[in-house]
Design a protein around this motif. Structure first.
Motif, PDB file in Angstrom:
ATOM      1  N   LEU A 139     -29.050  28.869  48.032  1.00  0.00           N
ATOM      2  CA  LEU A 139     -27.968  28.800  47.048  1.00  0.00           C
ATOM      3  C   LEU A 139     -28.479  29.258  45.692  1.00  0.00           C
ATOM      4  N   PHE A 140     -27.622  30.030  45.000  1.00  0.00           N
ATOM      5  CA  PHE A 140     -27.997  30.523  43.691  1.00  0.00           C
ATOM      6  C   PHE A 140     -26.985  30.059  42.659  1.00  0.00           C
ATOM      7  N   ALA A 141     -27.532  29.608  41.524  1.00  0.00           N
ATOM      8  CA  ALA A 141     -26.645  29.222  40.427  1.00  0.00           C
ATOM      9  C   ALA A 141     -26.357  30.465  39.601  1.00  0.00           C
ATOM     10  N   MET A 142     -25.072  30.780  39.490  1.00  0.00           N
ATOM     11  CA  MET A 142     -24.723  32.006  38.792  1.00  0.00           C
ATOM     12  C   MET A 142     -24.706  31.761  37.283  1.00  0.00           C
ATOM     13  N   ALA A 143     -25.049  32.837  36.564  1.00  0.00           N
ATOM     14  CA  ALA A 143     -25.115  32.735  35.104  1.00  0.00           C
ATOM     15  C   ALA A 143     -23.722  32.830  34.497  1.00  0.00           C
ATOM     16  N   GLY A 144     -23.670  32.578  33.217  1.00  0.00           N
ATOM     17  CA  GLY A 144     -22.409  32.780  32.506  1.00  0.00           C
ATOM     18  C   GLY A 144     -21.440  31.632  32.629  1.00  0.00           C
ATOM     19  N   LYS A 145     -21.953  30.461  32.927  1.00  0.00           N
ATOM     20  CA  LYS A 145     -21.063  29.312  33.054  1.00  0.00           C
ATOM     21  C   LYS A 145     -21.347  28.324  31.937  1.00  0.00           C
ATOM     22  N   SER A 146     -20.416  27.456  31.680  1.00  0.00           N
ATOM     23  CA  SER A 146     -20.570  26.507  30.581  1.00  0.00           C
ATOM     24  C   SER A 146     -21.647  25.476  30.903  1.00  0.00           C
ATOM     25  N   ALA A 147     -22.113  24.815  29.867  1.00  0.00           N
ATOM     26  CA  ALA A 147     -23.180  23.836  30.043  1.00  0.00           C
ATOM     27  C   ALA A 147     -22.758  22.696  30.951  1.00  0.00           C
ATOM     28  N   GLU A 148     -21.497  22.271  30.827  1.00  0.00           N
ATOM     29  CA  GLU A 148     -21.050  21.164  31.693  1.00  0.00           C
ATOM     30  C   GLU A 148     -21.101  21.584  33.151  1.00  0.00           C
ATOM     31  N   GLU A 149     -20.605  22.804  33.391  1.00  0.00           N
ATOM     32  CA  GLU A 149     -20.595  23.262  34.773  1.00  0.00           C
ATOM     33  C   GLU A 149     -22.020  23.389  35.299  1.00  0.00           C
ATOM     34  N   ASN A 150     -22.898  23.945  34.453  1.00  0.00           N
ATOM     35  CA  ASN A 150     -24.286  24.079  34.886  1.00  0.00           C
ATOM     36  C   ASN A 150     -24.908  22.714  35.181  1.00  0.00           C
ATOM     37  N   LYS A 151     -24.492  21.769  34.409  1.00  0.00           N
ATOM     38  CA  LYS A 151     -24.994  20.411  34.640  1.00  0.00           C
ATOM     39  C   LYS A 151     -24.579  19.948  36.035  1.00  0.00           C
ATOM     40  N   CYS A 152     -23.333  20.198  36.373  1.00  0.00           N
ATOM     41  CA  CYS A 152     -22.847  19.812  37.695  1.00  0.00           C
ATOM     42  C   CYS A 152     -23.618  20.540  38.789  1.00  0.00           C
ATOM     43  N   THR A 153     -23.847  21.849  38.560  1.00  0.00           N
ATOM     44  CA  THR A 153     -24.605  22.614  39.543  1.00  0.00           C
ATOM     45  C   THR A 153     -25.980  22.014  39.733  1.00  0.00           C
ATOM     46  N   GLY A 154     -26.604  21.694  38.601  1.00  0.00           N
ATOM     47  CA  GLY A 154     -27.932  21.087  38.671  1.00  0.00           C
ATOM     48  C   GLY A 154     -27.892  19.764  39.427  1.00  0.00           C
ATOM     49  N   ASP A 155     -26.845  18.987  39.132  1.00  0.00           N
ATOM     50  CA  ASP A 155     -26.698  17.710  39.839  1.00  0.00           C
ATOM     51  C   ASP A 155     -26.584  17.940  41.340  1.00  0.00           C
ATOM     52  N   PHE A 156     -25.797  18.977  41.707  1.00  0.00           N
ATOM     53  CA  PHE A 156     -25.583  19.225  43.131  1.00  0.00           C
ATOM     54  C   PHE A 156     -26.890  19.674  43.802  1.00  0.00           C
ATOM     55  N   PHE A 157     -27.618  20.578  43.129  1.00  0.00           N
ATOM     56  CA  PHE A 157     -28.887  21.030  43.693  1.00  0.00           C
ATOM     57  C   PHE A 157     -29.819  19.843  43.897  1.00  0.00           C
ATOM     58  N   ASN A 158     -29.826  19.008  42.907  1.00  0.00           N
ATOM     59  CA  ASN A 158     -30.678  17.828  43.009  1.00  0.00           C
ATOM     60  C   ASN A 158     -30.237  16.936  44.160  1.00  0.00           C
ATOM     61  N   PHE A 159     -28.891  16.870  44.310  1.00  0.00           N
ATOM     62  CA  PHE A 159     -28.308  16.051  45.361  1.00  0.00           C
ATOM     63  C   PHE A 159     -28.747  16.532  46.738  1.00  0.00           C
ATOM     64  N   ILE A 160     -28.669  17.864  46.939  1.00  0.00           N
ATOM     65  CA  ILE A 160     -29.003  18.341  48.283  1.00  0.00           C
ATOM     66  C   ILE A 160     -30.499  18.335  48.542  1.00  0.00           C
ATOM     67  N   ALA A 161     -31.281  18.166  47.497  1.00  0.00           N
ATOM     68  CA  ALA A 161     -32.725  18.084  47.724  1.00  0.00           C
ATOM     69  C   ALA A 161     -33.141  16.695  48.202  1.00  0.00           C
ATOM     70  N   SER A 162     -32.209  15.749  48.120  1.00  0.00           N
ATOM     71  CA  SER A 162     -32.577  14.380  48.507  1.00  0.00           C
ATOM     72  C   SER A 162     -32.836  14.304  50.006  1.00  0.00           C
ATOM     73  N   PRO A 163     -33.790  13.491  50.408  1.00  0.00           N
ATOM     74  CA  PRO A 163     -34.187  13.418  51.825  1.00  0.00           C
ATOM     75  C   PRO A 163     -33.007  13.101  52.724  1.00  0.00           C
ATOM     76  N   GLU A 164     -32.136  12.200  52.288  1.00  0.00           N
ATOM     77  CA  GLU A 164     -31.030  11.799  53.154  1.00  0.00           C
ATOM     78  C   GLU A 164     -30.118  12.985  53.470  1.00  0.00           C
ATOM     79  N   ILE A 165     -29.801  13.735  52.426  1.00  0.00           N
ATOM     80  CA  ILE A 165     -28.911  14.877  52.624  1.00  0.00           C
ATOM     81  C   ILE A 165     -29.609  15.932  53.461  1.00  0.00           C
ATOM     82  N   GLN A 166     -30.840  16.200  53.140  1.00  0.00           N
ATOM     83  CA  GLN A 166     -31.602  17.187  53.906  1.00  0.00           C
ATOM     84  C   GLN A 166     -31.615  16.818  55.383  1.00  0.00           C
ATOM     85  N   TYR A 167     -31.865  15.575  55.658  1.00  0.00           N
ATOM     86  CA  TYR A 167     -31.948  15.126  57.045  1.00  0.00           C
ATOM     87  C   TYR A 167     -30.584  15.229  57.710  1.00  0.00           C
ATOM     88  N   TYR A 168     -29.575  14.787  56.972  1.00  0.00           N
ATOM     89  CA  TYR A 168     -28.216  14.860  57.510  1.00  0.00           C
ATOM     90  C   TYR A 168     -27.881  16.301  57.908  1.00  0.00           C
TER      91      TYR A 168
END
Ligand code: ATP
Ligand code: ATP
Ligand code: G3P
Ligand code: MG
Ligand code: MG
Lengths: 280, 411, 293, 369, 369
Positions: free
Chosen positions: B285-314
């Motif tokens: 997954l790639f985070a695309m440029a040109g988005k607002s800071a709030e949106e980027n924050k959400c993207t970062g949150d999501f990336f962090n979310f999917i890096a969690s062991p539980e999600i990875q395992y699921y």
């Protein structure tokens, strides 16, 4: 002349089998389970899954939003098909009217500007067209789905041929009866063109209904998905590492065939009549 | 809440699992709402993303497959590095958490994570347990071993070998598994200028000469470039060994008519330094440029979310794609996943094999077209229209032409 | 054109405006952009581009691959066109000849017109599947080991068959309406003048159908050039490989799938020119056909 | 109800092309019924269409009532036109066909109904008001076309061969209807036809056109009895007037071996064309015959027959009652008053010196009959 | 050149539908020219097309020469047909149109050329041999259609209203040509027409059809002078025969206030229809008049005029020479021999008891004239 010719019927029956056989097979196949189809291929007998498969395809929500069902996709296809056909008929009748019934300076130029588009399909200019659509902020909208497809002259061409065959006296009579250009168009020409309109409607509806590359590129919101896109979506698994839901694909294909088939069958007598009249 | 979108190239069950991930994310927090959108195949998803980017209508997150990696990573300014976006969102990021084979493929030359790997797969070899038993042989670890057992498999009434993706399995991962250089400029990582593909090599030609020989001897069968055309005879029990994807596992369970197991994609013992890990397949997954800071924050949150062991395992459990962090791997092990389905571990183990100099990744622009050229020539080889020598000459020439065109795009 | 026409300075433009506007925005504007792009090699994301003059064109035209695809496109179009015209005509003649069941036959034969090319492709693909395709099984009895996706010829065969299947109804409809617009008395005069039905067909019916046939010739040409896109897309299963493909599919592959805008645009422009020539040919024939009545 | 003044009107279709209508002058009185006849392509339709405003006028003026209408739209000229192929609106009912022109003029609904009902009654098409034109017979369609014209109560009717698509029998009865109607409504009318019977029976005055110019204007009987040229002579009357080449020699006319007495006339000695109507050739016995010929063929028409033969190598036709028995030769006599002389080159009529001489002799002739 | 025997032929188009042609019997001699007349829809075309083989025969047999042709293809029947709308092959030149039928019969090229040249000369279309039909005028097309028939030298010509698309003048001349041609070639011909003049002038025998059945077969003069029914009486002759309702009272016929003397006849006393041709009504003075009426309207035809009026509320038309001056009333006399009696209900002719009586009196009548 009046004898029944056996070979004629044999050839026609062969033709019908060749043309319709695959459709019957598609339907039969759609009533089997995906795994069965995957391993055994096309079926020529009825399977057990007719109701569940069709129920699933028609009513079960899919997609992320849980809002797309076969029915909503069919509805979108219908909007695309009808919107396109109607838009095409309106635009091209007006343009053909101008070209046939008016004397004006840039007539020839307009004619060529329009008819150059006759054969150049969207696929060939799909990327720049996408850009234009997004510049106009028309992505994810029905207008966006329909408008670019309208940019071709097939309909104008059919109507031009038809208008040329309308007797001159009708225009003259109408002028003496006090009808101006608008009145003549609405009161006389449009009603007269009914069969031609029906013919063009069928051709265009089928064309619009069957679109799939453009809707695929254009729509990112599930509420705009069309049936063809749905089929393609199921089939793309084909190239990956899973079995596609063949049954659903076939069921969708069968559903996808129904409305155009109904339109064609219902309008077919007009269809042939319309074309014949334009041949004069 | 902030809305963000995610375009991907998955359908069927895999697509549904992505939806479930999004739902989990949306349920786990309330600041962001993520909407995934299927854009067709991997290729179509990339193209749609690019077209959308050009008109400023692109999503926050775009899934890009392995072969498209160069295209998006080279487009500096099109993406925000996954690493940066995660950090900016206030999370920690440590590349060391990720398993060996994953670390470089979607990273830049400096090792910075540009893409966030999810749906990563590895080409592995599935075997028909009955066939091996009947022939009285073990699954091969190397191609040499395969050569030795193939006649027995054939005798037992099986087609010994099929595969489903020649460029991925027999070219790209041929290079990784045997630790061979794939392109100049450090496999293309250092610069796009003058990058040349290194494909017309003795080793690579040998691989295909062998495949051709095997085909002629009835030890290898080829059904074209369609994935399932090749997979199907294996499912039907006619084939002993099939090279597929670690992600094929879920599907096979429903379609295979016989018990099956899995092992690594073989390497050539005769090639020095072989036996290294494979490139990571699938997509990131790639985070695309040109988005607002709030949106980027959400993207970062999501990336962090999917890096969690539980999600990875699921995700691993549901799709067969490999878990990417060692923590997730441990979780899977602890949960007994591999005891229940030992085949599921193979891909991951293969990715965790010791790395070599050339097994980290490759980076070539317009690579999907290069794959098209390969496919074309490979079919010709197996249909007897061309020789291995001519085919690779052509591939090399056309691929380098494509690469030099790509180099010009940056100008 | 018309003996009497309206004279108005603004009205014709008013009537033309919607169509011209749509065409300008969605046809000419993108087309001009395509022409512009065809002189550049461009970064897919639009960050940079290099002016390369006509080299996109020369690259394309000098590529043996492109030429091979062009050759196939011609063969494909010609074959599909000819087969479709002959079968459509044959069926139309027969449907016109029988009285009993005429409308049933008509309906059944027209129905396939409604099938979308990708659906046609899907059904076809299953038909020709290497492992489970009934057609493959059938021809194997005659010693034909049909291998779609590997054997160039076999794949081409399947594509042509499917494309033909999908397009026959269109031809059928137009030929049928063409036949029905031949005056009954001319046919009767021919029945009196000529005993042999075959001869009558070639000397009277066919020449009178010629305008329809010319029209269909061009329509079918463009069908096989453009509208078979969906069939091809499904048949090649997303991987052109060594499969036969047409020029339009190549434009799509290079441009949309491969993100090589320059080359793809150049190919589009080449196609546009070809198509323009076809359009002009069509108009000459169509104008000619008007003269018959 | 208006007079129509066609004043030096010409029409040129293509720049530099020939004149389809050439400098034509006709003054039509209010309520008059004018019939335009002439061979195909002589400009009848063109002239009519210029009056209607469907065709531009290249030169001259046309006035309807006192108003020059050259630049006025057809709809504003207050005329109604009946077309050869009716030009009914196929998608409208008969009622709507009749009402359309009124609606467009904003006539109040009530009045439209009254007028349509009136016209429908007059034409006996009340029963068909709800039908579409395709469900009507030819004669009924014709009447609807007429109805569309009369509901409007226009200043003038224009007819362009309105009956030519009908069969002979219907034509005869429609012809009567049109005449009656026009007499009743007293609407000025211009009527184009190919058909002589129509021309003769309908016209107050006939206009014979040839090649875009007027050959003759006059009442039907004037045109019949005193054709202004050989063209008119051969065009009006059925069977066509016999035209023979002959020679004037003083008070005598020589045609081949025959000699005919002439009345007073203005023709110099020399070649001349003589016209004799077939019905003025009377059968007689050999002694009294001024003309004799061998019978080539006979066409039986019931009460009469046409007898064809040759004199001096020139075709001649006589009308003979069926009751007279025929031999192989026909002996004929013709009154001097029934010989029409035309000048040899241009075919123009040569009149006797005293105006009206012909008509007096005609009456004299009657006394002998 | 062959006889045609139409033997108890019927045609039913739709199963269970009415008979379009009902049990028709006609024996046509070799070389004879038969004209079929009758109102629209009476089955003329149907009958002709059955002879041509374009329509199946529901019952009965048709023979051409001695051969029953019921099951023989049109091309093998050795007939040629001329269609109302010509049915020329639009894509062929005139030459090819003429040659086509010959080519298909394997006629040698040399002979085709000769025959086409011959026909083209006869029809004066030599100049147009290289043109396509669309570049010809109506009359020229008509001639090509004729040419296509005659080059074939068939056993029979079939004509289906071949002149009805032409204008009146051309129709007259083409009619003559057809007659001459058929006489010259002596080819059996069946000719369908609406037009009475054509019917009268062309036919050896006329067949009058009505509603699929034969009303009368006979020579034109027989049909004209002794119409077998009121239908025939009103259909043949122009203007149509006056038909009046009257009453027989012994040797007298009463029509309204008038009484007319009758010849010997078979009619019982009581109501009857009497037919009087307009041209048999002679103008006379009041004293001698057997019929008188007030003049309603007059149609001028040139040499004659039609005078319309009413007797006993029934329409009556008389033909009066233009030379006779008219007052407001017309006084007429009519010879007893010219009264046709028809039975009141079925309209069948009532003949005098002695066969031929009518024709003898007719001749007697001539003596008085
Ligand atoms: N639109 C036109 N353009 C050029 N020439 C024309 C046009 N319409 C008529 N003409 C020519 O003008 C002449 C007169 O034509 P017009 O139609 O008035 O004849 P007409 O007397 O009505 O003949 P017809 O009896 O055949 O109807 C003809 O020579 C015709 O070819
Ligand atoms: N193909 C057909 N199917 C059914 N009915 C028909 C067909 N052709 C003719 N008829 C009917 O048969 C009857 C005779 O028709 P036919 O064409 O022979 O008349 P006609 O005497 O030639 O008339 P016209 O003078 O109008 O040409 C009519 O009632 C007609 O409606
Ligand atoms: O099918 P996947 O997701 O394992 O991907 C296979 C290849 O990496 C595609 O390029
Ligand atoms: Mg005219
Ligand atoms: Mg008829």
């Amino acid at each position: 002349m009046y004898r029944i010719k056996l070979t004629d019927h044999l050839i026609l029956i062969a033709g019908v089998i060749f043309m319709l056989g695959p459709l019957v097979v598609a339907f039969m196949t759609s009533t089997h389970s995906a795994a069965e189809i995957h391993t055994q291929g096309l079926m020529i007998s009825m399977g057990d899954d007719f109701i569940p498969t069709y129920e699933k395809v028609l009513f079960e929500s899919g997609g992320f939003t849980g809002q797309v069902t076969g029915l909503t996709m069919a509805m979108n296809s219908l909007i695309l098909g009808i919107g396109f056909a109607v838009g095409k008929i309106v635009l091209s009748m007006m343009a053909a009217y101008a070209i046939v019934y008016f004397r004006f300076r840039f007539a020839t130029l307009s004619f060529w500007l329009i008819f150059t588009t006759l054969l150049l399909p969207l696929e060939v200019r799909i990327l720049p067209t996408y850009k234009v659509m997004s510049d106009l902020n028309l992505l994810n909208s029905y207008q966006g789905l329909i408008l670019p497809l309208l940019a071709s002259a097939t309909g104008t061409f059919f109507f031009r041929q038809f208008f040329k065959s309308v007797p001159d006296e009708l225009l003259e009579a109408a002028r003496i009866d006090g009808a101006g250009p608008f009145k003549f168009f609405i009161d006389i020409l449009v009603p007269l063109s009914r069969t031609m309109i029906a013919a063009v409607f069928i051709i265009m509806f089928v064309y619009g209904w069957n679109q799939y590359l453009w809707p695929m590129l254009m729509t990112t919101e599930e509420s705009f998905y069309t049936l063809m896109r749905g089929i393609k979506q199921i089939l793309q698994v084909w190239i990956g590492s899973q079995i596609p839901d063949y049954n659903e694909a076939f069921a969708m294909a069968v559903l996808g065939m129904l409305p155009p088939i109904i339109v064609v069958v219902v309008f077919q007598s007009w269809f042939i009549k319309g074309l014949t009249e334009s041949d004069k | 809440a902030t809305n963000i979108t995610w375009w991907h190239g998955m359908g069927g069950r895999n697509g549904e699992v992505l939806n479930e991930l999004a739902i989990k994310f949306n349920e786990a927090q309330s600041a962001c709402v993520l909407t995934p959108v299927s854009k067709g195949t991997y290729e179509e998803a990339l193209s749609s993303g690019i077209a959308a980017f050009r008109s400023g209508q692109h999503p926050n997150i775009l899934q890009v497959f392995d072969a498209g990696a160069a295209t998006i990573i080279n487009a500096k300014g099109a993406t925000v590095a996954a690493e940066d976006i995660i950090r900016e969102a206030g999370h920690t990021f440590n590349a060391e958490d990720y398993i060996q084979g994953v670390r470089y493929f979607y990273a830049d030359a400096d090792g910075k994570f540009v893409g966030m790997p999810l749906s990563s797969s590895a080409p592995i070899m599935y075997y028909n347990t009955e066939a091996l038993e009947k022939a009285g042989v073990e699954a091969p670890k190397t191609w040499e071993e395969f050569e030795a057992i193939a006649p027995k498999l054939k005798e037992a009434g099986y087609i010994p070998l099929v595969q489903s993706h020649l460029p991925w399995q027999m070219v790209e991962n041929f290079h990784s598994r045997n630790d061979l250089q794939f392109a100049t400029n450090n496999n293309g990582y250092d610069s796009v200028v003058d990058t040349k593909i290194l494909i017309n090599t003795e080793e690579q030609r040998m691989m295909f000469s062998k495949l051709k020989e095997w085909q002629d001897a009835g030890m290898f069968a080829f059904y074209g470039t369609g994935w399932s055309d090749n997979q199907k005879p294996f499912e039907e029990g006619k084939v002993a060994l099939w090279v597929g994807s670690s992600g094929s596992f879920g599907g096979l369970l429903t379609t295979a008519s016989m018990p099956f197991g899995a092992t690594f994609l073989p390497n050539w013992e005769g090639i020095e330094g072989s036996g290294t890990n494979s490139f990571i397949g699938g997509a990131a997954l790639f985070a695309m440029a040109g988005k607002s800071a709030e949106e980027n924050k959400c993207t970062g949150d999501f990336f962090n979310f999917i890096a969690s062991p539980e999600i990875q395992y699921y995700y691993h459990k549901e799709t067969g794609y490999v878990p990417l962090t060692t923590a997730a791997y441990e979780l899977a092990k602890k949960d007994g996943h591999y005891e229940r389905t030992p085949q599921a571990e193979v891909g991951l183990q293969q990715l965790m094999l010791p790395g070599g100099e050339w097994s980290k990744g490759y980076r070539m622009g317009f690579y999907p077209q290069i794959r098209d050229v390969m496919n074309r020539e490979f079919v010709k080889i197996f249909s007897g229209e061309t020789t291995v020598e001519d085919a690779f000459k052509t591939i090399e020439a056309e691929a380098n032409e494509i690469l030099s065109r790509f180099a010009k795009t940056a100008g | 054109m018309k003996r009497v026409q309206f004279n108005s300075r603004f009205l014709p433009y008013l009537f033309l405006l919607p169509q011209l506007a749509i065409i300008a925005i969605f046809f000419y504007w993108p087309s001009i952009q395509a022409i512009h792009s065809s002189f550049y090699i461009e970064d897919p994301f639009g960050f940079g581009s290099t002016f390369v003059g006509t080299s996109n064109y020369t690259d394309v035209v000098s590529s043996s691959q492109y030429m091979r695809i062009a050759r196939f496109t011609i063969v494909f179009s010609v074959l599909v066109t000819l087969i479709v015209i002959s079968l459509g005509l044959l069926l139309a003649l027969k449907a016109d000849a029988v009285i009993r069941g005429q409308s049933t036959y008509k309906t059944l034969l027209i129905v396939v017109y409604a099938i979308a090319p990708p659906v046609a492709g899907l059904i076809g693909l299953m038909f020709f599947d290497q492992h489970i395709g009934p057609f493959v099984e059938f021809v194997s009895y005659f010693g034909w080991d049909m291998r779609i996706g590997i054997n160039y010829f076999d794949t081409a065969f399947a594509m042509i068959l499917i494309a033909v299947w999908n397009q026959i109804p269109y031809n059928f409809i137009f030929f049928l309406s063409g036949l029905q617009s031949i005056p009954a008395s001319v046919r009767e005069a021919a029945a009196i003048d000529c005993k042999s039905g075959t001869r009558r067909f070639w000397t009277v019916i066919m020449p009178l159908l010629a305008p329809t046939a010319f029209f269909l010739l061009v329509i079918n040409m463009t069908y096989s050039l453009f509208d078979t896109f969906g069939v091809i897309d499904v048949i090649v299963k997303d991987s052109a490989a060594n499969n036969p493909i047409t020029l339009v599919y190549k434009v799509y592959l290079d441009g949309f799938r491969g993100n090589d805008l320059g080359s793809s645009s150049a190919q589009s422009v080449i196609l546009m020119v070809v198509v323009l020539v076809l359009t002009m040919i069509q108009f000459r024939f169509i104008e000619r056909r008007v003269h018959y009545g | 109800m208006a007079s129509i003044d066609i004043n030096q009107v010409s029409k040129i279709y293509d720049k530099g092309g020939a004149k389809a209508v050439d400098n034509i002058d006709i003054k039509i009185n209010d309520g008059e019924f004018i019939v335009l006849v002439g061979p195909s392509g002589c400009g009848k339709s063109t002239l009519l269409r210029m009056v209607a405003g469907l065709e531009g006028i290249s030169a001259g003026t046309i006035s309807i009532g006192d108003r020059v209408v050259n630049d006025i739209e057809p709809a504003d000229r207050d005329i109604a036109m009946v077309f050869q192929n009716y030009a009914l609106y196929p998608h409208m009912t008969v009622y709507d066909n009749l009402a359309y022109g009124l609606k467009n003029r904003g006539t109040p609904k009530g009045e439209i109904e009254v007028r349509v009902a009136e016209a429908a009654k007059m034409l006996e098409i009340e029963k068909y008001l709800d039908r579409k034109p395709r469900a009507l017979s030819g004669g009924q369609r014709q009447r609807v076309a007429m109805g569309r014209a009369i509901v409007r109560k226009p200043a003038a009717f224009l007819f362009d061969e309105p009956l030519s698509n009908l069969d002979a029998k219907l034509r005869v009865s429609m012809r009567g209807e049109i005449r009656k109607l026009q007499r009743r409504l007293k609407t000025t009318a211009i009527y184009v036809t190919h058909d002589q019977l129509e021309a003769m029976t309908l016209a107050d005055r006939l206009v014979v056109l040839n090649g875009g110019v007027i050959e003759q204007i006059g009442t039907p009987l004037e045109v019949y009895h005193k054709p202004a040229s050989t063209f008119v002579a051969s065009f009006i009357g059925s069977p066509a007037m016999n035209l023979l080449k002959g020679k004037v020699e003083g008070r005598k006319l020589r045609v081949g071996e025959f000699e005919l007495a002439l009345l007073e006339h203005n023709a110099p000695d020399g070649p001349v064309t003589v016209g004799i109507r077939a019905e003025e050739l009377k059968v007689c016995d050999l002694q009294h015959a001024t003309l004799s010929f061998e019978i080539d063929s006979i066409e039986e028409l019931g009460a009469q027959r046409l007898v064809h033969g040759k004199i001096d190598g020139q075709d001649l036709t006589a009308v003979v009652a069926s009751s007279i028995e025929l031999g192989s030769h026909l002996h004929l006599t013709v009154g001097a008053a029934h010989l029409h002389l035309f000048d040899h080159d241009r075919g123009k009529r040569i009149e006797p010196p005293v105006a009206g001489a012909a008509s007096t002799t005609e009456k004299a002739d009657l006394a002998f009959a």
